[in-house]
Design a protein around this motif. Structure first.
Motif, PDB file in Angstrom:
ATOM      1  N   VAL A 183      -7.756  -5.476  -0.356  1.00 49.51           N
ATOM      2  CA  VAL A 183      -8.690  -5.135  -1.432  1.00 49.51           C
ATOM      3  C   VAL A 183      -8.154  -3.887  -2.129  1.00 49.51           C
ATOM      4  O   VAL A 183      -7.472  -3.074  -1.503  1.00 49.51           O
ATOM      5  CB  VAL A 183     -10.129  -4.887  -0.905  1.00 49.51           C
ATOM      6  N   PRO A 184      -8.442  -3.750  -3.432  1.00 53.39           N
ATOM      7  CA  PRO A 184      -7.868  -2.609  -4.163  1.00 53.39           C
ATOM      8  C   PRO A 184      -8.160  -1.255  -3.515  1.00 53.39           C
ATOM      9  O   PRO A 184      -7.294  -0.381  -3.498  1.00 53.39           O
ATOM     10  CB  PRO A 184      -8.530  -2.722  -5.545  1.00 53.39           C
ATOM     11  N   ALA A 185      -9.342  -1.084  -2.958  1.00 53.12           N
ATOM     12  CA  ALA A 185      -9.669   0.216  -2.342  1.00 53.12           C
ATOM     13  C   ALA A 185      -8.644   0.598  -1.279  1.00 53.12           C
ATOM     14  O   ALA A 185      -8.252   1.761  -1.175  1.00 53.12           O
ATOM     15  CB  ALA A 185     -11.069   0.163  -1.733  1.00 53.12           C
ATOM     16  N   SER A 186      -8.207  -0.374  -0.496  1.00 48.64           N
ATOM     17  CA  SER A 186      -7.286  -0.042   0.597  1.00 48.64           C
ATOM     18  C   SER A 186      -5.886   0.265   0.079  1.00 48.64           C
ATOM     19  O   SER A 186      -5.120   0.957   0.741  1.00 48.64           O
ATOM     20  CB  SER A 186      -7.264  -1.158   1.644  1.00 48.64           C
ATOM     21  N   VAL A 187      -5.545  -0.239  -1.113  1.00 50.29           N
ATOM     22  CA  VAL A 187      -4.253   0.128  -1.716  1.00 50.29           C
ATOM     23  C   VAL A 187      -4.226   1.642  -1.915  1.00 50.29           C
ATOM     24  O   VAL A 187      -3.251   2.315  -1.578  1.00 50.29           O
ATOM     25  CB  VAL A 187      -4.055  -0.585  -3.076  1.00 50.29           C
ATOM     26  N   LEU A 236       1.716  -3.295  -4.667  1.00 49.52           N
ATOM     27  CA  LEU A 236       2.565  -3.565  -3.503  1.00 49.52           C
ATOM     28  C   LEU A 236       3.572  -2.440  -3.278  1.00 49.52           C
ATOM     29  O   LEU A 236       3.760  -1.974  -2.150  1.00 49.52           O
ATOM     30  CB  LEU A 236       3.296  -4.897  -3.697  1.00 49.52           C
ATOM     31  N   LEU A 237       4.186  -2.022  -4.360  1.00 52.06           N
ATOM     32  CA  LEU A 237       5.188  -0.956  -4.253  1.00 52.06           C
ATOM     33  C   LEU A 237       4.543   0.325  -3.712  1.00 52.06           C
ATOM     34  O   LEU A 237       5.096   1.008  -2.850  1.00 52.06           O
ATOM     35  CB  LEU A 237       5.805  -0.715  -5.633  1.00 52.06           C
ATOM     36  N   HIS A 238       3.358   0.616  -4.220  1.00 48.74           N
ATOM     37  CA  HIS A 238       2.630   1.801  -3.765  1.00 48.74           C
ATOM     38  C   HIS A 238       2.371   1.729  -2.252  1.00 48.74           C
ATOM     39  O   HIS A 238       2.551   2.715  -1.533  1.00 48.74           O
ATOM     40  CB  HIS A 238       1.311   1.903  -4.539  1.00 48.74           C
TER      41      HIS A 238
END
Ligand code: PEP
Ligand code: MG
Length: 324
Positions: A183-187, A236-238
């Motif tokens: 989920v975006p938050a965990s990115v 993904l890179l982040h």
């Protein structure tokens, strides 16, 4: 085609210039085990434990679960088997545990549900730990994590379960625990999560769905569902960068890992391992063995500079056809 690929079974997944990547499989059904071993998988990157739950008409008991998990662990030992804790809700219903919600994908699913029902979680983890006795190749992975609080609570319960079974005489080491980034938050919490757990694994199926706000199962919007969208690639890179800065390994276990063109881009980003359906493993290995890192890094820089996801997807396909 497959006959030609079979000879790669025992060859390393290594580029022409010697860069290695670990290729693992996603499993769920018993039949996946044989197919995976036949293709030379280096362990399991995602065992979807909800599958044995979904094919039953009631919760499997601790002992039933232990037997199922033991089969996975012993089939792949000494390689690791990454068991994801129960990931139901959303698109994965349990007939004997109905959930009524207006927005199931934004609702009670994955770790949220099991933290609200620690008795379900603890029984599952106890079964996993007992199954790993004498093998110690178990890794536990948490689905749908959005905050460090969830990771910490789950780790606490896992530790409690471990103390319990040790007390009962089960001789098993405390397994590594990791979280899924889906989920975006965990990115944007990747670093904080990496500081707390032993590994990260990106679930690109859900991550794509949530970043692009496109239901992964809705045909009406399926053309918008694209894991090569720049938002997904930059996320993904982040995640790789943050994990590696914390010295933690990071993998991908979504469908992106099983498509040779996207698998190569993930390799260029620096992912340590890729986990995929067994049917894709030898195709991905063949692709890895036909490229070198200079080519892959250039390709990655090219696509990171592009801003159109559809163009990126077709450019990657084109480049791969040239390679193959
Ligand atoms: C994912 O979301 O990418 C993933 C691997 O998990 P699942 O497909 O089981 O939701
Ligand atoms: Mg998922």
């Amino acid at each position: 085609l497959l006959a030609g690929l079979e000879k790669l079974r025992d060859e390393p997944a290594e580029t022409e210039d010697g860069q290695r990547i670990t290729l693992q499989v996603n499993t769920g059904l018993m039949t996946d085990i044989v197919r995976s071993i036949e293709r030379g998988a280096e362990g399991v990157g995602l065992y979807r434990t909800e599958i044995p739950f979904m094919v039953r008409d009631r919760f499997p008991s601790e002992e039933e679960q232990r037997l199922i998990y033991r089969e996975q662990l012993s089939a792949f030992a000494p390689h690791g088997v990454t068991m994801r804790t129960l990931d139901v809700g959303g698109d994965k219903p349990l007939s004997y545990f109905p959930i009524e919600e207006d927005n199931p994908f934004l609702g009670w699913r994955g770790i949220r549900l099991t933290l609200d029902h620690p008795e379900i979680f603890i029984v599952q983890v106890r079964a996993m730990l007992k199954a790993a006795e004498g093998l110690n190749n178990l890794r536990i992975m948490l689905p749908m994590v959005t905050s460090v609080i969830e990771a910490e609570e789950a780790q606490h319960l896992i530790h409690r379960a471990w103390l319990e079974v040790r007390e009962e005489g089960v001789d098993v080491e405390m397994p590594p625990v990791g979280v899924m980034i889906e989920v975006p938050a965990s990115v944007y919490q990747a670093r904080a999560l990496a500081q707390r757990v032993e590994f990260l694994s990106v679930g690109t199926n859900d991550l794509t769905q949530y970043l692009l706000a496109v239901d992964r199962n809705n045909r009406q919007v399926s053309e918008l569902y694209n894991s090569c969208h720049p938002a997904v690639l930059h996320a993904l890179l982040h995640v790789v960068e943050q994990a590696h800065e914390e010295g933690k390994p990071v993998s991908v276990c979504g469908e992106m890992a099983g498509d040779p063109s996207t698998a190569l881009i993930l390799m260029a980003m620096g992912f340590d391992s890729l986990s995929m359906n067994a049917s894709n493993l030898l195709r991905v290995k063949a692709a890895v063995r036909q490229v070198n890192m200079t080519f892959l890094r250039r390709l990655l820089n090219e696509v990171l500079a592009m801003d159109n996801g559809e163009v990126i997807a077709s450019y990657l396909d084109l480049q791969l056809t040239k390679v193959g």
